[in-house]
Design a protein around this motif. Structure first.
Motif, PDB file in Angstrom:
ATOM      1  N   PHE A 150      90.875  54.782  27.617  1.00 54.15           N
ATOM      2  CA  PHE A 150      90.320  53.635  28.226  1.00 54.15           C
ATOM      3  C   PHE A 150      91.059  52.386  27.576  1.00 54.15           C
ATOM      4  O   PHE A 150      91.760  51.542  28.211  1.00 54.15           O
ATOM      5  CB  PHE A 150      88.721  53.342  28.121  1.00 54.15           C
ATOM      6  N   ILE A 151      91.168  52.434  26.371  1.00 49.65           N
ATOM      7  CA  ILE A 151      91.723  51.335  25.625  1.00 49.65           C
ATOM      8  C   ILE A 151      93.495  51.449  25.942  1.00 49.65           C
ATOM      9  O   ILE A 151      93.991  50.462  26.259  1.00 49.65           O
ATOM     10  CB  ILE A 151      91.850  51.479  23.934  1.00 49.65           C
ATOM     11  N   GLU A 152      94.115  52.513  26.010  1.00 48.46           N
ATOM     12  CA  GLU A 152      95.585  52.658  26.407  1.00 48.46           C
ATOM     13  C   GLU A 152      95.788  52.100  27.780  1.00 48.46           C
ATOM     14  O   GLU A 152      96.520  51.667  28.064  1.00 48.46           O
ATOM     15  CB  GLU A 152      95.938  54.114  26.074  1.00 48.46           C
ATOM     16  N   ALA A 153      94.925  52.790  28.663  1.00 51.72           N
ATOM     17  CA  ALA A 153      95.172  52.106  30.147  1.00 51.72           C
ATOM     18  C   ALA A 153      94.951  50.626  30.161  1.00 51.72           C
ATOM     19  O   ALA A 153      95.669  50.308  30.950  1.00 51.72           O
ATOM     20  CB  ALA A 153      93.817  52.936  31.017  1.00 51.72           C
ATOM     21  N   LEU A 154      94.199  50.118  29.583  1.00 51.95           N
ATOM     22  CA  LEU A 154      93.973  48.582  29.456  1.00 51.95           C
ATOM     23  C   LEU A 154      95.215  48.001  28.927  1.00 51.95           C
ATOM     24  O   LEU A 154      95.691  47.082  29.696  1.00 51.95           O
ATOM     25  CB  LEU A 154      92.614  48.071  28.663  1.00 51.95           C
ATOM     26  N   LEU A 155      95.689  48.293  27.860  1.00 53.59           N
ATOM     27  CA  LEU A 155      97.040  47.905  27.267  1.00 53.59           C
ATOM     28  C   LEU A 155      98.262  48.119  28.153  1.00 53.59           C
ATOM     29  O   LEU A 155      98.796  47.286  28.515  1.00 53.59           O
ATOM     30  CB  LEU A 155      97.306  48.784  26.101  1.00 53.59           C
ATOM     31  N   LYS A 156      98.184  49.052  28.863  1.00 53.34           N
ATOM     32  CA  LYS A 156      99.267  49.249  30.010  1.00 53.34           C
ATOM     33  C   LYS A 156      99.200  48.519  30.926  1.00 53.34           C
ATOM     34  O   LYS A 156     100.171  48.295  31.629  1.00 53.34           O
ATOM     35  CB  LYS A 156      99.134  50.793  30.257  1.00 53.34           C
ATOM     36  N   GLN A 157      97.900  47.945  31.346  1.00 54.68           N
ATOM     37  CA  GLN A 157      97.845  47.012  32.394  1.00 54.68           C
ATOM     38  C   GLN A 157      98.228  45.659  32.042  1.00 54.68           C
ATOM     39  O   GLN A 157      98.147  44.638  32.833  1.00 54.68           O
ATOM     40  CB  GLN A 157      96.341  47.064  33.074  1.00 54.68           C
ATOM     41  N   GLY A 158      98.409  45.586  30.663  1.00 55.00           N
ATOM     42  CA  GLY A 158      98.687  44.335  30.098  1.00 55.00           C
ATOM     43  C   GLY A 158      97.427  43.201  29.831  1.00 55.00           C
ATOM     44  O   GLY A 158      97.513  42.059  29.410  1.00 55.00           O
ATOM     45  N   LYS A 159      96.075  44.001  29.653  1.00 52.79           N
ATOM     46  CA  LYS A 159      94.845  43.415  29.276  1.00 52.79           C
ATOM     47  C   LYS A 159      94.911  43.111  27.669  1.00 52.79           C
ATOM     48  O   LYS A 159      95.649  43.672  26.818  1.00 52.79           O
ATOM     49  CB  LYS A 159      93.969  44.171  29.477  1.00 52.79           C
ATOM     50  N   LYS A 160      94.232  41.856  27.260  1.00 51.29           N
ATOM     51  CA  LYS A 160      94.179  41.616  26.161  1.00 51.29           C
ATOM     52  C   LYS A 160      92.904  42.594  25.618  1.00 51.29           C
ATOM     53  O   LYS A 160      92.008  42.511  26.280  1.00 51.29           O
ATOM     54  CB  LYS A 160      93.958  40.360  25.790  1.00 51.29           C
ATOM     55  N   VAL A 161      93.127  43.180  24.677  1.00 48.00           N
ATOM     56  CA  VAL A 161      91.975  44.302  24.243  1.00 48.00           C
ATOM     57  C   VAL A 161      91.610  43.940  22.932  1.00 48.00           C
ATOM     58  O   VAL A 161      92.492  43.866  21.899  1.00 48.00           O
ATOM     59  CB  VAL A 161      92.479  45.818  24.391  1.00 48.00           C
ATOM     60  N   GLY A 162      90.287  43.604  22.478  1.00 48.55           N
ATOM     61  CA  GLY A 162      89.719  43.527  21.027  1.00 48.55           C
ATOM     62  C   GLY A 162      88.866  44.712  20.657  1.00 48.55           C
ATOM     63  O   GLY A 162      88.117  45.259  21.592  1.00 48.55           O
ATOM     64  N   VAL A 163      89.003  45.016  19.377  1.00 47.30           N
ATOM     65  CA  VAL A 163      88.392  46.232  18.799  1.00 47.30           C
ATOM     66  C   VAL A 163      87.678  45.569  17.774  1.00 47.30           C
ATOM     67  O   VAL A 163      88.059  44.718  16.992  1.00 47.30           O
ATOM     68  CB  VAL A 163      89.147  47.575  18.718  1.00 47.30           C
ATOM     69  N   PRO A 164      86.311  46.026  17.320  1.00 48.39           N
ATOM     70  CA  PRO A 164      85.594  45.909  16.227  1.00 48.39           C
ATOM     71  C   PRO A 164      86.097  45.882  15.110  1.00 48.39           C
ATOM     72  O   PRO A 164      86.635  46.998  14.619  1.00 48.39           O
ATOM     73  CB  PRO A 164      84.352  46.383  16.474  1.00 48.39           C
ATOM     74  N   LYS A 165      85.837  45.075  13.960  1.00 49.94           N
ATOM     75  CA  LYS A 165      85.956  45.121  12.515  1.00 49.94           C
ATOM     76  C   LYS A 165      84.750  44.782  11.809  1.00 49.94           C
ATOM     77  O   LYS A 165      84.145  43.483  12.109  1.00 49.94           O
ATOM     78  CB  LYS A 165      87.287  44.326  12.176  1.00 49.94           C
ATOM     79  N   CYS A 166      84.210  45.842  11.147  1.00 47.19           N
ATOM     80  CA  CYS A 166      82.984  45.323  10.313  1.00 47.19           C
ATOM     81  C   CYS A 166      83.652  44.324   8.962  1.00 47.19           C
ATOM     82  O   CYS A 166      84.462  44.959   8.252  1.00 47.19           O
ATOM     83  CB  CYS A 166      82.414  46.568   9.680  1.00 47.19           C
TER      84      CYS A 166
END
Length: 195
Positions: A68-84
């Motif tokens: 899902f993350i890779e697909a979003l990145l390929k679409q040029g979306k800004k993707v944020g993932v969590p950091k504790c």
């Protein structure tokens, strides 16, 4: 006077049962369900129109998010993932450009390096994909018990989408006054719209 019930031991037992059930899932069935959930997510209007998509980086027992993350990145979306940020339940999301931006972090989960990434600035058009062991029909969740998502979502102004397997939807979960329900739930079988 209303009697107050400590729901923590009940939730702990439920988490333990859910973990065991997830670990014993057939890998082929899980992969099939994960793909169906990913396809539903990618086709959601909310996701297609989002300015930023925040999503967790999956572990073995969670709905897989790596594709899902890779697909979003390929679409040029800004993707944020969590950091504790600490062991007190504070968490923030950082933008990544590829899965190679991740490293092992808290609890052995893949996280972004905050020295190499910037904080994901969110708006009302942002979407946060939320993990859980269980969701109920009202959108409340049984999470991992550390409070990271509860704290983050209490300040988040965008839309929330919970993902889990259909067998992990129940009629009702006990929840506290600080719990915030998600607006949509996506499973391999259906989309529950709570907006």
């Amino acid at each position: 006077m209303e009697k107050v019930i400590d729901i923590r031991p009940i939730k702990k037992q439920m988490r333990s049962s859910c973990k065991e059930a997830r670990r014993s899932m057939d890998k082929v069935i899980k992969a099939n369900f994960d793909k169906k959930i990913q396809n539903k997510l990618l086709n959601l209007f909310l996701i297609r129109e989002a300015d930023v998509v925040l999503t967790y980086v999956s572990t073995e027992i969670e709905v897989k998010t790596l594709d899902f993350i890779e697909a979003l990145l390929k679409q040029g979306k800004k993707v944020g993932v969590p950091k504790c940020l600490n062991d007190k339940g504070d968490m923030d999301f950082f933008l990544i450009e590829s899965l190679s931006d991740l490293e092992s972090g808290f609890f052995g989960v893949q996280e972004p390096d905050p020295q190499k990434s910037k904080i994901a600035e969110t708006t009302e058009k942002s979407v946060c994909v939320v993990p859980a062991f269980l969701f109920d029909e009202a959108g409340f969740r049984l999470g991992y018990g550390k409070g990271y998502y509860d704290r983050f979502l209490s300040k988040f102004q965008g839309k929330t989408v919970g993902i889990c397997y259909d067998e992990n939807i129940c009629d009702s979960l006990m929840h506290g006054k600080y719990d915030r329900p998600v607006g949509l739930i996506v499973t391999e079988k259906r989309i529950i719209d709570l907006l």
